[in-house]
Design a protein around this motif. Structure first.
Motif, PDB file in Angstrom:
ATOM      1  N   ASN A 153       0.847  -1.191   0.000  1.00 43.20           N
ATOM      2  CA  ASN A 153       0.000   0.000   0.000  1.00 43.20           C
ATOM      3  C   ASN A 153       0.884   1.244   0.000  1.00 43.20           C
ATOM      4  O   ASN A 153       1.882   1.311   0.733  1.00 43.20           O
ATOM      5  CB  ASN A 153      -0.907   0.033   1.236  1.00 43.20           C
ATOM      6  CG  ASN A 153      -1.888  -1.122   1.269  1.00 43.20           C
ATOM      7  OD1 ASN A 153      -2.599  -1.355   0.304  1.00 43.20           O
ATOM      8  ND2 ASN A 153      -1.918  -1.859   2.371  1.00 43.20           N
ATOM      9  N   TYR A 154       0.518   2.215  -0.809  1.00 41.86           N
ATOM     10  CA  TYR A 154       1.248   3.481  -0.824  1.00 41.86           C
ATOM     11  C   TYR A 154       0.318   4.572  -1.338  1.00 41.86           C
ATOM     12  O   TYR A 154      -0.723   4.301  -1.943  1.00 41.86           O
ATOM     13  CB  TYR A 154       2.505   3.397  -1.694  1.00 41.86           C
ATOM     14  CG  TYR A 154       2.247   3.022  -3.136  1.00 41.86           C
ATOM     15  CD1 TYR A 154       1.988   3.999  -4.102  1.00 41.86           C
ATOM     16  CD2 TYR A 154       2.264   1.687  -3.541  1.00 41.86           C
ATOM     17  CE1 TYR A 154       1.755   3.657  -5.423  1.00 41.86           C
ATOM     18  CE2 TYR A 154       2.027   1.341  -4.864  1.00 41.86           C
ATOM     19  CZ  TYR A 154       1.771   2.324  -5.787  1.00 41.86           C
ATOM     20  OH  TYR A 154       1.534   1.992  -7.090  1.00 41.86           O
ATOM     21  N   LEU A 202       6.251   2.837   2.109  1.00 41.39           N
ATOM     22  CA  LEU A 202       5.618   1.668   1.502  1.00 41.39           C
ATOM     23  C   LEU A 202       5.174   0.748   2.635  1.00 41.39           C
ATOM     24  O   LEU A 202       6.006   0.254   3.404  1.00 41.39           O
ATOM     25  CB  LEU A 202       6.587   0.929   0.585  1.00 41.39           C
ATOM     26  CG  LEU A 202       7.048   1.646  -0.683  1.00 41.39           C
ATOM     27  CD1 LEU A 202       8.012   0.752  -1.449  1.00 41.39           C
ATOM     28  CD2 LEU A 202       5.872   2.027  -1.555  1.00 41.39           C
ATOM     29  N   ASP A 203       3.878   0.531   2.754  1.00 44.64           N
ATOM     30  CA  ASP A 203       3.333  -0.354   3.776  1.00 44.64           C
ATOM     31  C   ASP A 203       3.145  -1.734   3.158  1.00 44.64           C
ATOM     32  O   ASP A 203       2.325  -1.913   2.255  1.00 44.64           O
ATOM     33  CB  ASP A 203       1.993   0.195   4.293  1.00 44.64           C
ATOM     34  CG  ASP A 203       1.416  -0.695   5.378  1.00 44.64           C
ATOM     35  OD1 ASP A 203       2.001  -0.759   6.465  1.00 44.64           O
ATOM     36  OD2 ASP A 203       0.381  -1.349   5.109  1.00 44.64           O
ATOM     37  N   ILE A 204       3.906  -2.716   3.632  1.00 39.23           N
ATOM     38  CA  ILE A 204       3.932  -4.051   3.043  1.00 39.23           C
ATOM     39  C   ILE A 204       3.350  -5.049   4.037  1.00 39.23           C
ATOM     40  O   ILE A 204       3.817  -5.145   5.179  1.00 39.23           O
ATOM     41  CB  ILE A 204       5.368  -4.452   2.652  1.00 39.23           C
ATOM     42  CG1 ILE A 204       5.958  -3.412   1.689  1.00 39.23           C
ATOM     43  CG2 ILE A 204       5.398  -5.841   2.030  1.00 39.23           C
ATOM     44  CD1 ILE A 204       7.416  -3.638   1.372  1.00 39.23           C
ATOM     45  N   LEU A 224       5.603  -4.605   7.272  1.00 38.88           N
ATOM     46  CA  LEU A 224       6.845  -3.856   7.140  1.00 38.88           C
ATOM     47  C   LEU A 224       6.518  -2.474   6.585  1.00 38.88           C
ATOM     48  O   LEU A 224       5.692  -2.332   5.687  1.00 38.88           O
ATOM     49  CB  LEU A 224       7.831  -4.564   6.203  1.00 38.88           C
ATOM     50  CG  LEU A 224       8.196  -6.015   6.533  1.00 38.88           C
ATOM     51  CD1 LEU A 224       9.058  -6.597   5.426  1.00 38.88           C
ATOM     52  CD2 LEU A 224       8.916  -6.097   7.869  1.00 38.88           C
ATOM     53  N   THR A 225       7.182  -1.467   7.104  1.00 35.14           N
ATOM     54  CA  THR A 225       7.013  -0.105   6.602  1.00 35.14           C
ATOM     55  C   THR A 225       8.363   0.373   6.092  1.00 35.14           C
ATOM     56  O   THR A 225       9.295   0.550   6.872  1.00 35.14           O
ATOM     57  CB  THR A 225       6.489   0.835   7.688  1.00 35.14           C
ATOM     58  OG1 THR A 225       5.246   0.341   8.185  1.00 35.14           O
ATOM     59  CG2 THR A 225       6.279   2.231   7.124  1.00 35.14           C
ATOM     60  N   LYS A 249      14.950  -3.604  13.192  1.00 30.79           N
ATOM     61  CA  LYS A 249      14.082  -2.440  13.050  1.00 30.79           C
ATOM     62  C   LYS A 249      14.519  -1.596  11.852  1.00 30.79           C
ATOM     63  O   LYS A 249      13.684  -1.103  11.088  1.00 30.79           O
ATOM     64  CB  LYS A 249      14.110  -1.606  14.328  1.00 30.79           C
ATOM     65  CG  LYS A 249      13.403  -2.253  15.507  1.00 30.79           C
ATOM     66  CD  LYS A 249      13.478  -1.375  16.746  1.00 30.79           C
ATOM     67  CE  LYS A 249      12.760  -2.022  17.914  1.00 30.79           C
ATOM     68  NZ  LYS A 249      12.845  -1.194  19.148  1.00 30.79           N
ATOM     69  N   GLN A 250      15.828  -1.448  11.696  1.00 35.04           N
ATOM     70  CA  GLN A 250      16.337  -0.695  10.552  1.00 35.04           C
ATOM     71  C   GLN A 250      16.042  -1.422   9.244  1.00 35.04           C
ATOM     72  O   GLN A 250      15.635  -0.798   8.247  1.00 35.04           O
ATOM     73  CB  GLN A 250      17.847  -0.489  10.700  1.00 35.04           C
ATOM     74  CG  GLN A 250      18.252   0.428  11.833  1.00 35.04           C
ATOM     75  CD  GLN A 250      17.928   1.873  11.526  1.00 35.04           C
ATOM     76  OE1 GLN A 250      17.992   2.308  10.386  1.00 35.04           O
ATOM     77  NE2 GLN A 250      17.558   2.628  12.546  1.00 35.04           N
ATOM     78  N   ALA A 251      16.234  -2.747   9.230  1.00 35.32           N
ATOM     79  CA  ALA A 251      15.971  -3.518   8.023  1.00 35.32           C
ATOM     80  C   ALA A 251      14.490  -3.487   7.664  1.00 35.32           C
ATOM     81  O   ALA A 251      14.124  -3.344   6.491  1.00 35.32           O
ATOM     82  CB  ALA A 251      16.444  -4.953   8.210  1.00 35.32           C
ATOM     83  N   ALA A 252      13.614  -3.613   8.660  1.00 30.67           N
ATOM     84  CA  ALA A 252      12.172  -3.583   8.415  1.00 30.67           C
ATOM     85  C   ALA A 252      11.718  -2.235   7.899  1.00 30.67           C
ATOM     86  O   ALA A 252      10.713  -2.130   7.197  1.00 30.67           O
ATOM     87  CB  ALA A 252      11.413  -3.948   9.690  1.00 30.67           C
TER      88      ALA A 252
END
Length: 217
Positions: free
Chosen positions: A23-24, A59-61, A78-79, A186-189
């Motif tokens: 979603n974006y 980007l909301d995944i 994931l955001t 957290k950084q990767a996500a």
């Protein structure tokens, strides 16, 4: 590095299969302009534009599937951060009618960068830019016309000594067995596990266009 981490963890798979929903939001564009007929053949114009790229930043995944639930479980949401921000531009236009069926058009636009220098990536590296073009419009009839144009975009330079991205976060997160409470995961996500883009960039691109138009009168 990822292969070494995979061999160490054993059951951790690097390639997973499942479903995803992304979603974006697309940016809005707000424009305002004015046109002034300075002479019978000469027309001048000014346009100001505001583009809300900050709406396009995240980007909301959403992930779903059996493999994502296996140990170690993958976060289902994931955001991704991309570092976009609003951009503004101003454009000056000039149109001069050479003959009754030939119109010369030219314009110059200055636009701010939609990406902060520290958030630049290989696919989103830009800075302040100057966009110019010149075009010739030829009317074949009262409504039908052809348009030939040449343009150039110049980005004088983008420099950054730091980056919002660090590729080391991905193997570190794998080593932590995708523990979402660790700083690396957290950084990767958040989408920051990309190659660092610190450095200097500049660009000069050209374009050529041919178009056909019809004016309903």
């Amino acid at each position: 590095v990822l292969e070494n981490a995979q061999n160490t963890l054993g059951s951790v798979s690097r390639d997973l299969q499942g479903r995803s929903l992304v979603n974006y939001q697309l940016p809005d564009i707000v424009s305002a302009g004015v046109t002034w007929r300075a002479r019978r053949r000469l027309t001048l114009g000014l346009q100001l534009r505001w583009m809300t790229y900050r709406r396009h930043d995240r980007l909301d995944i959403r992930l779903s599937g059996r493999e994502f639930r296996q140990d170690p479980a993958i976060p289902q949401q994931l955001t991704h951060y991309r570092g976009f921000r609003d951009a503004f531009s101003g454009q000056l236009e000039l149109a001069y009618r050479l003959t009754s069926n030939l119109l010369l058009q030219t314009a110059a636009m200055v636009e701010s960068s939609a990406v902060a220098p520290e958030a630049a990536t290989a696919i989103a590296t830009e800075g302040w830019k100057l966009d110019t073009f010149v075009a010739l419009r030829w009317w074949l009839s009262s409504g039908l016309s052809l348009r030939f144009g040449l343009g150039a975009v110049w980005v004088p330079g983008v420099s950054s000594d730091s980056s919002s991205f660090d590729p080391a976060t991905l193997p570190t997160c794998v080593d932590a067995r995708f523990d979402v409470d660790t700083a690396a995961c957290k950084q990767a996500a958040a989408g920051r596990g990309l190659a660092s883009s610190a450095g200097s960039y500049r660009a000069l691109t050209g374009r050529f266009s041919i178009g056909i138009g019809y004016d309903w009168r």
